[in-house]
Structure formats: C-alpha cells, structure tokens
Design an enzyme around this catalytic site. Structure first.
Site, PDB file in Angstrom:
ATOM      1  N   GLU A  23      23.820  -2.600  16.416  1.00 40.74           N
ATOM      2  CA  GLU A  23      23.421  -3.539  15.368  1.00 40.74           C
ATOM      3  C   GLU A  23      24.620  -3.847  14.501  1.00 40.74           C
ATOM      4  O   GLU A  23      25.348  -2.936  14.095  1.00 40.74           O
ATOM      5  CB  GLU A  23      22.313  -2.913  14.522  1.00 40.74           C
ATOM      6  CG  GLU A  23      21.929  -3.795  13.353  1.00 40.74           C
ATOM      7  CD  GLU A  23      20.716  -3.295  12.590  1.00 40.74           C
ATOM      8  OE1 GLU A  23      20.368  -2.121  12.735  1.00 40.74           O
ATOM      9  OE2 GLU A  23      20.131  -4.106  11.861  1.00 40.74           O
ATOM     10  N   CYS A  63      17.606  -6.460  12.191  1.00 38.25           N
ATOM     11  CA  CYS A  63      17.253  -7.600  11.342  1.00 38.25           C
ATOM     12  C   CYS A  63      18.277  -8.734  11.445  1.00 38.25           C
ATOM     13  O   CYS A  63      17.984  -9.869  11.090  1.00 38.25           O
ATOM     14  CB  CYS A  63      17.141  -7.160   9.889  1.00 38.25           C
ATOM     15  SG  CYS A  63      15.872  -5.922   9.625  1.00 38.25           S
ATOM     16  N   ASN A  89      12.466  -9.142  16.578  1.00 37.55           N
ATOM     17  CA  ASN A  89      12.882  -7.768  16.279  1.00 37.55           C
ATOM     18  C   ASN A  89      11.741  -6.951  15.691  1.00 37.55           C
ATOM     19  O   ASN A  89      11.065  -6.221  16.418  1.00 37.55           O
ATOM     20  CB  ASN A  89      14.077  -7.773  15.326  1.00 37.55           C
ATOM     21  CG  ASN A  89      14.439  -6.378  14.852  1.00 37.55           C
ATOM     22  OD1 ASN A  89      14.547  -5.467  15.674  1.00 37.55           O
ATOM     23  ND2 ASN A  89      14.594  -6.176  13.556  1.00 37.55           N
ATOM     24  N   GLU A  90      11.514  -7.110  14.419  1.00 35.03           N
ATOM     25  CA  GLU A  90      10.498  -6.269  13.761  1.00 35.03           C
ATOM     26  C   GLU A  90       9.416  -7.154  13.178  1.00 35.03           C
ATOM     27  O   GLU A  90       9.046  -7.006  12.022  1.00 35.03           O
ATOM     28  CB  GLU A  90      11.167  -5.474  12.630  1.00 35.03           C
ATOM     29  CG  GLU A  90      11.386  -4.042  12.944  1.00 35.03           C
ATOM     30  CD  GLU A  90      12.024  -3.269  11.802  1.00 35.03           C
ATOM     31  OE1 GLU A  90      12.234  -3.817  10.702  1.00 35.03           O
ATOM     32  OE2 GLU A  90      12.316  -2.090  12.025  1.00 35.03           O
TER      33      GLU A  90
HETATM   34  O1  AHR Z   1      18.604  -0.224  11.558  1.00 33.77           O
HETATM   35  C1  AHR Z   1      18.437  -0.775  10.300  1.00 33.77           C
HETATM   36  C2  AHR Z   1      17.286  -1.751  10.249  1.00 33.77           C
HETATM   37  O2  AHR Z   1      16.096  -1.046  10.347  1.00 33.77           O
HETATM   38  C3  AHR Z   1      17.187  -2.725  11.388  1.00 33.77           C
HETATM   39  O3  AHR Z   1      17.947  -3.848  11.196  1.00 33.77           O
HETATM   40  C4  AHR Z   1      15.753  -3.088  11.412  1.00 33.77           C
HETATM   41  O4  AHR Z   1      15.319  -3.480  12.682  1.00 33.77           O
HETATM   42  C5  AHR Z   1      15.084  -1.872  10.857  1.00 33.77           C
HETATM   43  O5  AHR Z   1      14.263  -2.203   9.824  1.00 33.77           O
END
Ligand code: AHR
Length: 661
Positions: free
Chosen positions: A49, A248, A379-380
């Site tokens: 990330e 994110c 993603n989330e």
């Molecule tokens: O890893 C940090 C963040 O945690 C990531 O961007 C997200 O996917 C999660 O909320």
C-alpha cells in the site's frame, strides 16, 4: 537424618518431578497419511500500500522529492538559501515555476535566473534527506533549456548536514531547446541526511525539469529502479501474491483522487502526479509533502510480482471514494469507464501484443503476458451501493474473462452490520473470494484462531487481506510492532492455515513505513534512507510463508484441533515438493511447555530441523540498532521413533520440519 531416609526422600522427589512433568506434557497427534485439503500457493502473500512513503521515498529509489515541480506547491522540497525573494535587489538568483497549460500531465518546469556570481543555489532536501553510501554511484538526469546559452555549467553536489560537499559532478547545458542530460556522482562518505545542491557557472536564465537521482545499485540493477534492500526483504518472504496499490489509496478521498492505473503506465514523464490521500489524513501525523509521482505504476507492480515469484493481485476503484472520507459515488449510469478500466487492465496484463493494451505492455519491455489471475473490485466498501456496483463489474469481467477470479470486499471490519450485510449479499451472488480486514488488539488475535472453523466450505473463499495486531488501538500513533502482537498474529495464523479449505489468501498490513515519514503504525517493514529491517511481525510472516506446505494435515489434542487450550496453538502440513512434514506450534504462555508430537502414517527420517522465533518480553521489538533481535534460529532436531519431544519456550513460535522417507 540417616542415609536411607535421604535416599527415600530424593527418590520420592524424582518420582514427583516425573509425575508433574508427565502431567504437564501436552500430547499432540499428527496424521501424516491423510491430506485434509490443499494449501493454496497464495496462502501467504504481501499487501503493498502506498502509505507511510512506501512508494515515493521508499521502494521507489528516486532520491529527489518533487523532481518535476508538480506538487501542489511547485517548489516544495526545494530551497534557495541565498536567494532573498523579498528583496529583489539583493538576491543572487531566483527559481520560479512556470505552468504550461497544454502539457496535460507534466505541467510545470522550473525557471532559474542567475543574477551574479555569488553562488546562487537551489537545494533538494530528498525524502527526509537522502541516504548515500561511501563509494556508491548515483545517476543524475535532468532536462534543461539554456535559452540564451549564458549558463556555462551546472554543478551538482551532495552536501552533508553541515553543507560540506560529499560527491559532485557537472553538466554542460549546450542546447537552447529542451534536452536530456545525465551525469554520475560518487559519494565520498556515508551520510543519512545528504541533500543535493545545484549551482551554476555564468549568469542568465535556464529552465530545468525532471531533475532525478537514483542509486546505480538497484534491485536487479534496473535503471531508475527499486531499492534493493527493501525488495530483498519482500523476496525473502517467498510471497504467494502481491496485492497493490492499496488500501484506501485505491479509493481516494474523492473520486478525482482515486488511483487510476492508466495514468501510471507509459513514459514516466507523462504520469500525472497526484496528492497522496494519506497526506493529511491524520492530524497527528501530517505529511503535506506526500505525493504520488507513479514512478512505480502498474507495470512496475506487475514486474515486481514476477520478480518475487508472487501472483499479481491488483485492486481497482469500483466508483466509490473512501467511505471514511467523502464516500463520493459515481452514478450507476456513469460506471462504464470504471468497468472498462478493469477490462483494459486484464488486457494490459494478459493480452497479446496485438491488442491495444498488450501493445503498451510490450512497448514498456514485457511482451510476454503477466499471467494475471485475480482482480479486486473495490477496497473497503460497504453497503448496498457497493453490492450494486460489484454486480456490474462481475458481469462484465466474467463475460469477457471467465477465468479471472474476482476478489470482492466485506468492508473495513470483521464483524458488525457492514460486515454481516456485505457477506450475506456476496454469498447470495456466489462471490469467489471475499476480502476481510481486521486491525484488533493482540488478545483478539489469540481468541479468534477458530474464526474460520465455522465458515461454510461451499461459500466464498476468504482473503484475509489486511490484518495486524494493534498494541494500543487502531490507527494510534503509539502502536508498536512488539513481540506480543507478533506471536498473537502467529497464533491466529494457525487458524488461517487450519482452515486452508476456506482461506486462500492472507496478508499483513500495512507492509512498510519510512522511519520519519509514516502515518500508520504498526508496519511489517521499517526503513530509513540507508537501511531497512523486518519487524518481529515480518519474521512471523516469513516463518509461516516459507514453511507453508502443500497439504494440510490434522494435528489434535484429545481429538480436538489445537486452538489455544493451555495457550498452545498448532497446525501441521505436508510439503509434497520438499517431502517434508511441517508442524507449527505457538506457545503464548509465559512459561515453557513440554509437548510430545506423535507422528503417524508415514516413515520419517530421524534428523529434522527446528526453527524457533522467541523473545523474552512482550514489548520486545526489532529496531534499526538491533534489526534481528527477534528473528528465527535454526538447529538440528533428532526424532526418536515416531514421537517428537519438544520444549517450547515461553512466548515462542516453533516450526518443526521432518523429512519423509
Ligand atoms: O492499511 C491501512 C488502511 O487500513 C488501508 O488503507 C485500509 O484499507 C484500511 O482501512
């Protein structure tokens, strides 16, 4: 006391001792003959990330911050110490930036006006400095347009924290039109906080752009490539997959700030700089100088996956900005370009060189396909808006590429309304793989080793895509990569492995962080501009990943899986390639434990290997000063018959490897 009595007491003592140690010994049974299920090659992977300066300022070995003057403040990262911009008469020169509107992606360049010979200088500060190593070579490149030919020479120097020159080179800018120049510097001393100083011979005006500096020594010696030490740490994990580019970061705070892979491929100069969404996310950890130049873009991620032997696993925006921020939604009728991005990405990765996107991949130096098998949608994300959009992606991807496996997501939490709803809907849709995230305290990890025991074997497969034990609280800047967190993750991981029938991919998150420029902790790998080290959590990942095996075996205590009874966790596997039986044992107790493992069903060689990861204190950590304080040790193990006798140290992770005859 007479002699006889003493002997009797001593004997009684011995008997008592024997009684207690037998009573305390845990007997485990492994059945080697019966493979319960396959362990997927993707079982343990890495999640890259772009957070904590992981790409620019980290993995990407570029040493100049804001090389093409595209940051929001175009001169950020650059200083002009002897130019007094407020007193026009006294300044020895001035650098300003000029915007060329018709240049859509690389808008700005820097115009330097040198007014006298008093040594006007511009200095780049690097990413919290530049790490240079004595006698190492550094390749500089820049573009210059020397309009009236008045600038005779550009001097480029490394300076240390006291301003002393510690390496230098020159460029003679002959052309009045834009031209590329290259030069090389050799560092004369090792310096963690060097900077790059540029001065000029002659007075006049010169335009500069793409001022770039890389160590010559990069991963696989690729020109302008990645940091060798960091990639080596990834390579050593033997990861089954590489998920990228987030997190994110995929979603963006707004849709305009989402990650758009098409803008990250092709010529480096045309990759449009974007503000990094972690730039101002946490007020306690502001990083206003955090931008994405996309020097590492999707081509480089695919190439990195190939280099480290990992399946590429790209995650794409599904038309929803981060729901922790704006939650901006693209209307359903405007979703097409997002879906097209996914289809085109598959063509970019796998298409023949005759296809439009396959051709671009080929022109970038990789005519052979990257053999992409997975793609992530969102993603989330959570709620009906996600499910609605996911359905559109699923239909489009499966009708064109039925063999691509789609990864969907169950939101940011491992339980609760968002999770329940997402899981329920995704199950109805027969989703193939669902991504679950958990950032919880160490105790939660120890208590949830049975999480997947009850998962429907016929339901979606699970990608434990982001997890890490938080020593204080999620997103707390005080979280540590301590030993308690690491061995608690190991305890939990025995549960992931024991449920290999359901759990197909897993990854710790986040992957890495710059010592001085991080936003989120804990992180698996820590680096500064000179060095990188693996945390205790890294070594837990490594010990599991490099000993995962191919087939799950049963390991039981009194007929039950070993999931924390008496603070003991265990899993067993067979590796049909190396012809080994592998037993993993995690002792989360503050005392040693005696364990006898009864191995039945096949013949085993009498010599094996015992790998141990242990540390005495819960809050022990690795550090730059002591990077391997918590790291595995290996020794020979002697097996007597079918029973392995082990003494597991307090707070330890142990891997026993035995060759099958
Ligand atoms: O890893 C940090 C963040 O945690 C990531 O961007 C997200 O996917 C999660 O909320």
């Amino acid at each position: 006391m007479n002699h006889n009595l003493i002997t009797k007491i001593a004997l009684f003592g011995l008997l008592l001792n024997g009684f207690y140690s037998n009573a305390q010994k845990t007997n485990l049974k492994v059945n080697i003959a019966n493979s319960i299920t396959k362990i997927q090659p993707t079982m343990y992977g890495v999640f890259f990330e772009d957070i904590n300066f992981a790409a620019d300022g980290g993995l990407y070995a570029e040493m100049i911050k804001n090389r093409s003057f595209e940051f929001e403040n175009p001169l950020m990262g650059w200083s002009q110490p002897n130019s007094d911009r407020h007193s026009f008469n006294t300044q020895s020169g001035i650098a300003t930036t000029i915007k060329v509107i018709e240049n859509k992606t690389n808008l700005n360049f820097c115009r330097v006006v040198v007014k006298d010979d008093k040594g006007y200088q511009i200095i780049n500060e690097g990413f919290r400095g530049m790490g240079i190593k004595k006698d190492a070579k550094y390749n500089l490149s820049l573009k210059a347009a020397n309009h009236d030919g008045a600038i005779k020479q550009i001097n480029i120097q490394f300076i240390d924290k006291n301003g002393k020159t510690v390496g230098e080179t020159t460029i003679v800018p002959l052309s009045s039109d834009w031209k590329n120049y290259t030069a090389q510097l050799t560092a004369t001393q090792t310096e963690a906080k060097a900077q790059l100083k540029i001065t000029f011979k002659g007075t006049g005006t010169i335009d500069l752009d793409m001022i770039s500096l890389f160590p010559e020594d990069t991963w696989k010696n690729r020109k302008n490539g990645m940091r060798k030490d960091i990639v080596q740490l990834l390579y050593d994990l033997k990861p089954g997959f590489l998920r990228f580019p987030g997190g994110c970061i995929v979603e963006g705070k707004t849709l305009a700030q989402r990650y758009q892979w098409k803008k990250t491929v092709g010529d480096i100069e045309t990759r449009e700089t974007l503000i990094n969404r972690w730039n101002t996310e946490f007020s306690h950890k502001l990083a206003p100088d955090y931008f994405q130049t996309f020097g590492i873009g999707f081509f480089e991620y695919f190439q990195l996956s190939e280099d480290i032997g990992a399946q590429p696993l790209p995650i794409l925006s599904c038309g929803m900005a981060c729901q922790f921020n704006t939650g901006e939604l693209v209307p359903m009728e405007d979703l097409d370009p997002y879906v097209q991005d996914a289809l085109d990405l598959i063509e970019f990765a796998n298409g023949s060189v005759e296809t439009p996107w396959g051709k671009i991949r080929s022109e970038m130096g990789h005519p052979k396909p990257f053999n992409l098998k997975f793609i992530g949608v969102g993603n989330e994300q959570w709620g009906p808006a996600y499910i609605e959009r996911y359905k559109v992606f699923e239909k489009a991807i499966k009708s064109k590429y039925p063999n691509i496996t789609i990864v969907s997501g169950a939101g940011p939490f491992p339980e609760g309304d968002y999770f329940e709803y997402g899981m329920k809907e995704l199950k109805k849709l027969n989703a193939e793989i669902v991504d679950e995230h958990y950032y919880k305290n160490p105790k939660w990890f120890r208590e949830n080793a049975t999480r997947y025991d009850s998962y429907d074997r016929k339901g979606p497969k699970i990608f434990a895509g982001e997890y890490a034990a938080q020593s204080v609280a999620i997103a707390s800047p005080d979280n540590k990569n301590n030993w308690e967190c690491a061995f608690s993750e190991a305890a939990f991981m025995t549960g992931l492995e024991r449920n290999a029938e359901v759990v197909h991919l897993t990854s710790y998150a986040p992957l890495m962080a710059h010592e001085e420029a991080w936003q989120w902790t804990p992180d698996m790998i820590w680096f500064n501009n000179l060095e990188a080290y693996g945390s205790a959590n890294y070594y837990v990942q490594k010990i599991f990943s490099t000993n995962k095996g191919t087939d799950l075996l049963s390991i039981t205590k009194d007929g039950k899986a070993v999931t924390g009874q008496n603070d003991l966790y265990a899993t067993a596997a067979k590796d049909s390639n190396t012809k080994e039986v592998i037993v993993k044992l995690v002792n989360t107790k503050s005392d040693t434990q005696s364990v006898e493992v009864d191995l039945n069903g096949d013949k085993l060689a009498s010599k094996g290997t015992l790998v141990t990861l242990v540390s005495a204190n819960l809050d022990d950590e690795n550090s730059f000063a002591n990077p391997k304080k918590i790291s595995p040790t290996e020794k020979e193990f002697k097996l007597n018959g079918k029973k392995a006798q082990l003494t597991l140290p307090a707070y330890s992770v142990t891997v026993l490897k035995l060759k099958m005859k």
